[in-house]
Scaffold this active site. Structure first.
Site, PDB file in Angstrom:
ATOM      1  N   LYS A  17       0.824  -1.224   0.000  1.00 19.96           N
ATOM      2  CA  LYS A  17       0.000   0.000   0.000  1.00 19.96           C
ATOM      3  C   LYS A  17       0.855   1.270   0.000  1.00 19.96           C
ATOM      4  O   LYS A  17       0.551   2.214  -0.729  1.00 19.96           O
ATOM      5  CB  LYS A  17      -0.917  -0.026   1.224  1.00 19.96           C
ATOM      6  CG  LYS A  17      -2.025   0.984   1.213  1.00 19.96           C
ATOM      7  CD  LYS A  17      -3.183   0.535   2.087  1.00 19.96           C
ATOM      8  CE  LYS A  17      -2.779   0.239   3.498  1.00 19.96           C
ATOM      9  NZ  LYS A  17      -2.722   1.404   4.357  1.00 19.96           N
ATOM     10  N   ARG A  91     -10.970   2.846   9.039  1.00 24.27           N
ATOM     11  CA  ARG A  91     -10.517   1.527   9.477  1.00 24.27           C
ATOM     12  C   ARG A  91     -11.698   0.707  10.012  1.00 24.27           C
ATOM     13  O   ARG A  91     -11.547  -0.489  10.223  1.00 24.27           O
ATOM     14  CB  ARG A  91      -9.517   1.684  10.628  1.00 24.27           C
ATOM     15  CG  ARG A  91      -8.079   1.951  10.254  1.00 24.27           C
ATOM     16  CD  ARG A  91      -7.228   0.811  10.666  1.00 24.27           C
ATOM     17  NE  ARG A  91      -5.855   0.973  11.131  1.00 24.27           N
ATOM     18  CZ  ARG A  91      -4.893   1.797  10.779  1.00 24.27           C
ATOM     19  NH1 ARG A  91      -5.111   2.744   9.945  1.00 24.27           N
ATOM     20  NH2 ARG A  91      -3.692   1.701  11.283  1.00 24.27           N
ATOM     21  N   ARG A 125      11.571 -10.229   4.939  1.00 19.85           N
ATOM     22  CA  ARG A 125      11.941  -8.808   5.023  1.00 19.85           C
ATOM     23  C   ARG A 125      12.947  -8.543   6.142  1.00 19.85           C
ATOM     24  O   ARG A 125      12.783  -9.030   7.256  1.00 19.85           O
ATOM     25  CB  ARG A 125      10.661  -7.990   5.256  1.00 19.85           C
ATOM     26  CG  ARG A 125      10.862  -6.502   5.214  1.00 19.85           C
ATOM     27  CD  ARG A 125       9.614  -5.811   4.784  1.00 19.85           C
ATOM     28  NE  ARG A 125       8.556  -5.840   5.802  1.00 19.85           N
ATOM     29  CZ  ARG A 125       7.354  -5.308   5.608  1.00 19.85           C
ATOM     30  NH1 ARG A 125       7.057  -4.723   4.475  1.00 19.85           N
ATOM     31  NH2 ARG A 125       6.432  -5.368   6.557  1.00 19.85           N
ATOM     32  N   ARG A 158      12.025  -6.883  11.939  1.00 21.06           N
ATOM     33  CA  ARG A 158      11.107  -6.146  12.817  1.00 21.06           C
ATOM     34  C   ARG A 158      10.259  -7.129  13.613  1.00 21.06           C
ATOM     35  O   ARG A 158       9.833  -8.149  13.099  1.00 21.06           O
ATOM     36  CB  ARG A 158      10.165  -5.260  11.972  1.00 21.06           C
ATOM     37  CG  ARG A 158      10.738  -3.920  11.618  1.00 21.06           C
ATOM     38  CD  ARG A 158       9.899  -3.198  10.616  1.00 21.06           C
ATOM     39  NE  ARG A 158       8.459  -3.386  10.794  1.00 21.06           N
ATOM     40  CZ  ARG A 158       7.539  -2.779  10.036  1.00 21.06           C
ATOM     41  NH1 ARG A 158       7.911  -1.961   9.075  1.00 21.06           N
ATOM     42  NH2 ARG A 158       6.273  -2.989  10.243  1.00 21.06           N
ATOM     43  N   ARG A 169      -1.893  -9.835  12.555  1.00 15.57           N
ATOM     44  CA  ARG A 169      -2.217  -8.510  11.987  1.00 15.57           C
ATOM     45  C   ARG A 169      -3.128  -8.654  10.781  1.00 15.57           C
ATOM     46  O   ARG A 169      -4.044  -7.862  10.579  1.00 15.57           O
ATOM     47  CB  ARG A 169      -0.931  -7.772  11.592  1.00 15.57           C
ATOM     48  CG  ARG A 169      -0.250  -7.105  12.775  1.00 15.57           C
ATOM     49  CD  ARG A 169       1.169  -6.701  12.444  1.00 15.57           C
ATOM     50  NE  ARG A 169       1.243  -5.637  11.464  1.00 15.57           N
ATOM     51  CZ  ARG A 169       2.262  -5.456  10.622  1.00 15.57           C
ATOM     52  NH1 ARG A 169       3.285  -6.290  10.628  1.00 15.57           N
ATOM     53  NH2 ARG A 169       2.266  -4.459   9.794  1.00 15.57           N
TER      54      ARG A 169
HETATM   55  P1  AMP Z   1      -0.718   3.280  11.053  1.00 18.65           P
HETATM   56  O1  AMP Z   1       0.564   3.993  10.807  1.00 18.65           O
HETATM   57  O2  AMP Z   1      -1.716   3.436   9.938  1.00 18.65           O
HETATM   58  O3  AMP Z   1      -0.535   1.833  11.433  1.00 18.65           O
HETATM   59  O4  AMP Z   1      -1.391   3.993  12.325  1.00 18.65           O
HETATM   60  C1  AMP Z   1      -0.737   4.050  13.560  1.00 18.65           C
HETATM   61  C2  AMP Z   1      -1.758   4.079  14.686  1.00 18.65           C
HETATM   62  O5  AMP Z   1      -2.594   5.230  14.561  1.00 18.65           O
HETATM   63  C3  AMP Z   1      -2.711   2.908  14.711  1.00 18.65           C
HETATM   64  O6  AMP Z   1      -2.190   1.793  15.380  1.00 18.65           O
HETATM   65  C4  AMP Z   1      -3.907   3.496  15.432  1.00 18.65           C
HETATM   66  O7  AMP Z   1      -3.687   3.538  16.824  1.00 18.65           O
HETATM   67  C5  AMP Z   1      -3.932   4.924  14.932  1.00 18.65           C
HETATM   68  N1  AMP Z   1      -4.810   5.059  13.748  1.00 18.65           N
HETATM   69  C6  AMP Z   1      -4.446   5.392  12.478  1.00 18.65           C
HETATM   70  N2  AMP Z   1      -5.528   5.430  11.667  1.00 18.65           N
HETATM   71  C7  AMP Z   1      -6.595   5.122  12.449  1.00 18.65           C
HETATM   72  C8  AMP Z   1      -7.988   4.973  12.208  1.00 18.65           C
HETATM   73  N3  AMP Z   1      -8.516   5.166  10.984  1.00 18.65           N
HETATM   74  N4  AMP Z   1      -8.782   4.648  13.248  1.00 18.65           N
HETATM   75  C9  AMP Z   1      -8.287   4.456  14.489  1.00 18.65           C
HETATM   76  N5  AMP Z   1      -6.995   4.546  14.786  1.00 18.65           N
HETATM   77  C10 AMP Z   1      -6.138   4.885  13.781  1.00 18.65           C
END
Ligand code: AMP
Length: 219
Positions: A17, A91, A125, A158, A169
């Site tokens: 993505k 999400r 990775r 990681r 995940r």
């Molecule tokens: P990401 O980098 O997209 O994995 O986002 C990091 C963290 O931000 C996630 O683990 C969530 O805690 C929060 N987060 C990002 N986008 C959302 C969303 N649409 N809804 C709820 N939490 C979010």
């Protein structure tokens, strides 16, 4: 012309993505709103929303829907004059429904990469933590195994790339995002893009988007 193309990209962790998003925004000069990146920025700047969100993020939890919806709407106000691509939001089905009342999206890009391919990709990775350079044991092999090409420092795996963690995940992603995908399918804006690599998928996505850009330009 006062319309701008409003798009969202959906794809599991390891689906490419990030790579595909960067190709899209480069090709069409779009604004890119990654919910995770924007939240991290707010946390760094210690804004009220950043302070609130960090309570959840540091425990690995999702930020509550109402806070997230408000946050994204505010972020979008800053970018209204250009086509945009949203990544990481919505999400949950609730976020998708609430957001739809505010913004009617034009296109939801759904990346469909086989589970087995993602598992294989992330299992192989390795990263160089200091620079963020990413290697893969099958298609982007370091010159010396386990060592960064540029600095000669060791590569690491990681924590969240370990097979059992990746599997978890992916399951969580599927559970949370499937209803979002179905929501956009019902709205008639979802497009599935199938493939095993970002190089195979990107051209399909860029072609589809260029059709939308043409339509937009002719309005
Ligand atoms: P990401 O980098 O997209 O994995 O986002 C990091 C963290 O931000 C996630 O683990 C969530 O805690 C929060 N987060 C990002 N986008 C959302 C969303 N649409 N809804 C709820 N939490 C979010």
């Amino acid at each position: 012309m006062n319309t701008v193309l409003k798009t969202v990209i959906l794809g599991a962790p390891g689906s490419g993505k990030g790579t595909i998003s960067s190709r899209i925004i480069k090709a069409f000069n779009m604004d890119y709103i990654s919910s995770g990146d924007r939240l991290r920025q707010h946390i760094k700047e210690k804004t009220p929303i950043g302070l609130e969100a960090s309570k959840y993020i540091k425990d690995g939890k999702l930020v509550p829907d109402d806070l997230m919806i408000k946050f994204i709407s505010e972020e979008l106000k800053k970018v209204k004059s250009k086509p945009w691509l949203l990544d990481g939001f919505p999400r949950t089905l609730f976020q998708a429904q609430a957001f739809w009342k505010e913004e009617k999206l034009d296109l939801a890009v759904n990346l469909v990469v086989p589970f087995s391919v993602i598992m294989e990709r992330v299992e192989g990775r390795m990263v160089h933590l200091q620079s963020g350079r990413v290697y893969n044991s099958s298609f982007n092999i370091p010159k010396v195994p386990g060592v960064d090409d540029v600095t000669g420092e060791p590569l690491i795996k990681r924590e969240d790339d370990k097979p059992e963690v990746v599997k978890k995940r992916l399951e969580v992603y599927d559970k949370m995002t499937r209803p979002v995908i179905e929501f956009y399918r019902e709205k008639g804006i979802l497009k599935d893009f199938h493939g095993e690599t970002s190089d195979a998928i990107s051209p399909q996505v860029l072609k589809e988007l260029s059709n939308y850009m043409r339509l937009e330009g002719s309005q």
